[in-house]
Design a protein around this motif. Structure first.
Motif, mmCIF file in Angstrom:
data_model
loop_
_atom_site.group_PDB
_atom_site.id
_atom_site.type_symbol
_atom_site.label_atom_id
_atom_site.label_comp_id
_atom_site.label_asym_id
_atom_site.label_seq_id
_atom_site.Cartn_x
_atom_site.Cartn_y
_atom_site.Cartn_z
ATOM 1 N N HIS A 115 0.749 -0.983 0.123
ATOM 2 C CA HIS A 115 0.037 0.146 0.049
ATOM 3 C C HIS A 115 0.704 1.356 -0.169
ATOM 4 O O HIS A 115 1.682 1.209 0.528
ATOM 5 C CB HIS A 115 -0.587 -0.363 1.097
ATOM 6 C CG HIS A 115 -1.796 1.214 1.574
ATOM 7 N ND1 HIS A 115 -1.786 2.222 1.470
ATOM 8 C CD2 HIS A 115 -3.339 1.294 0.699
ATOM 9 C CE1 HIS A 115 -3.193 2.602 1.580
ATOM 10 N NE2 HIS A 115 -3.508 1.826 0.785
ATOM 11 N N SER A 116 0.100 2.528 -0.416
ATOM 12 C CA SER A 116 1.406 3.692 -0.737
ATOM 13 C C SER A 116 2.127 4.465 0.596
ATOM 14 O O SER A 116 3.145 4.420 0.617
ATOM 15 C CB SER A 116 0.733 4.760 -1.987
ATOM 16 O OG SER A 116 -0.708 5.052 -0.926
ATOM 17 N N SER A 117 0.864 3.894 1.385
ATOM 18 C CA SER A 117 1.785 4.248 2.894
ATOM 19 C C SER A 117 2.161 3.718 3.133
ATOM 20 O O SER A 117 2.848 4.213 4.243
ATOM 21 C CB SER A 117 0.281 3.892 4.271
ATOM 22 O OG SER A 117 -0.518 2.911 4.462
ATOM 23 N N THR A 118 2.604 3.209 2.806
ATOM 24 C CA THR A 118 3.561 2.247 3.789
ATOM 25 C C THR A 118 5.127 2.391 3.437
ATOM 26 O O THR A 118 6.552 3.126 4.038
ATOM 27 C CB THR A 118 4.176 0.586 3.041
ATOM 28 O OG1 THR A 118 4.582 1.196 1.916
ATOM 29 C CG2 THR A 118 3.431 0.257 3.449
ATOM 30 N N GLY A 119 5.062 3.546 1.873
ATOM 31 C CA GLY A 119 6.399 4.170 1.304
ATOM 32 C C GLY A 119 7.495 3.542 0.271
ATOM 33 O O GLY A 119 8.529 4.024 0.430
#
Length: 285
Positions: A115-119
């Motif tokens: 997920h993009s929130s993980t970076g």
């Protein structure tokens, strides 16, 4: 529908009226949304009926285990299995054979998603930053969604997935894995690259929310497996006729539903690497 109910329905479809040719029943592992599978394999059944000259019916099952059980019990005689489910099924039915695979199945890969929130950024090696995140496999019996990703996780981190991630789940199929990571329900997951590419092309994936961060080395995966006793039921040479019908499948609509470019010959020995890997990580004795 329960597994028991599905298997009862399989038995009903196998029966025939007196003098009528017996129906060849096939199934497939439920690796995607069931509605998609019914649509795509119904067309395959029609093709095989025309080509083989005997009634052919596709019957869905609700789990990988149910597909294997149906094959073992002769409630289906032909099945589209993943690498691991095919190995398991053939071990239970002496004389059964892998007869065809997709051209792409000789060099299959698993995609690790984040997920993009993980970076987490795409990498040529399995990113160490996935450690401590929440993670979902696909089905417990999946080659691309469980066996191979677990093998590479153990190889990279030196421990079982439960020791790598804060929480580990099993989505049940590849489409759901993608959806769970895309929504952020799980931060990281592993999925079949073919399902990813198909759903990406269909506009079902938001790449601003979920992306591929690593792909595994290649391995053999999906294949058509057939029971060894089909010649006794449908006549000498029937197994070979089924094989040739699959190899001759050239309708882009049928092939696109898998999706595969074409089918090529397969043999049990092609899947020895899957058997060896399953034994190495304890999924098979």
């Amino acid at each position: 529908m329960s597994t028991v109910a599905v298997l009862v329905s399989l038995a009903m479809f196998s029966g025939t009226a007196s003098g009528a040719p017996k129906t060849l029943v096939f199934s497939a592992i439920p690796d995607q949304d069931q509605a998609q599978l019914v649509q795509r394999f119904g067309k395959v059944a029609d093709y095989l009926t025309r080509t083989l000259g005997v009634p052919v019916k596709y019957v869905p099952v609700n789990s990988y285990a149910a597909a294997i059980t149906a094959f073992r019990n002769d409630q289906v005689q032909l099945a589209w299995f993943g690498g691991l489910s095919g190995v398991r099924a053939r071990l239970l039915v002496p004389g059964s054979e892998a007869i065809a695979q997709g051209l792409e199945d000789t060099e299959f890969v698993t995609y690790f998603l984040a997920h993009s929130s993980t970076g987490i950024k795409p990498s040529d090696t399995l990113p160490a930053e996935i450690s401590g995140k929440t993670f979902t496999f696909g089905s417990k019996g999946s080659t691309s969604g469980r066996l191979m990703p677990e093998f590479y996780l153990r190889e990279s981190f030196g421990k079982a997935p439960d020791g790598v991630f804060s929480r580990v789940g099993f989505s049940g199929n590849h489409s759901r894995t993608i959806a769970l990571v895309q929504t952020g329900a799980y931060q990281v997951g592993a999925t079949n690259y073919k399902v990813w590419e198909k759903e990406l092309a269909a506009g079902k994936i938001d790449t601003d929310k979920v992306s591929v961060i690593w792909k595994t080395p290649t391995y053999p995966d999906y294949q058509w497996s057939i029971r060894g006793d089909v010649d006794a039921e449908w006549g000498a040479g029937f197994k070979e006729r089924v094989k040739q019908a699959l190899l001759a499948m050239d309708d882009p609509d049928l092939l696109g539903a898998f999706p595969r470019t074409r089918f090529i010959p397969a043999s049990n020995s092609d899947y020895q690497p899957i058997l060896d890997t399953a034994k190495k990580i304890g999924l098979l004795d």
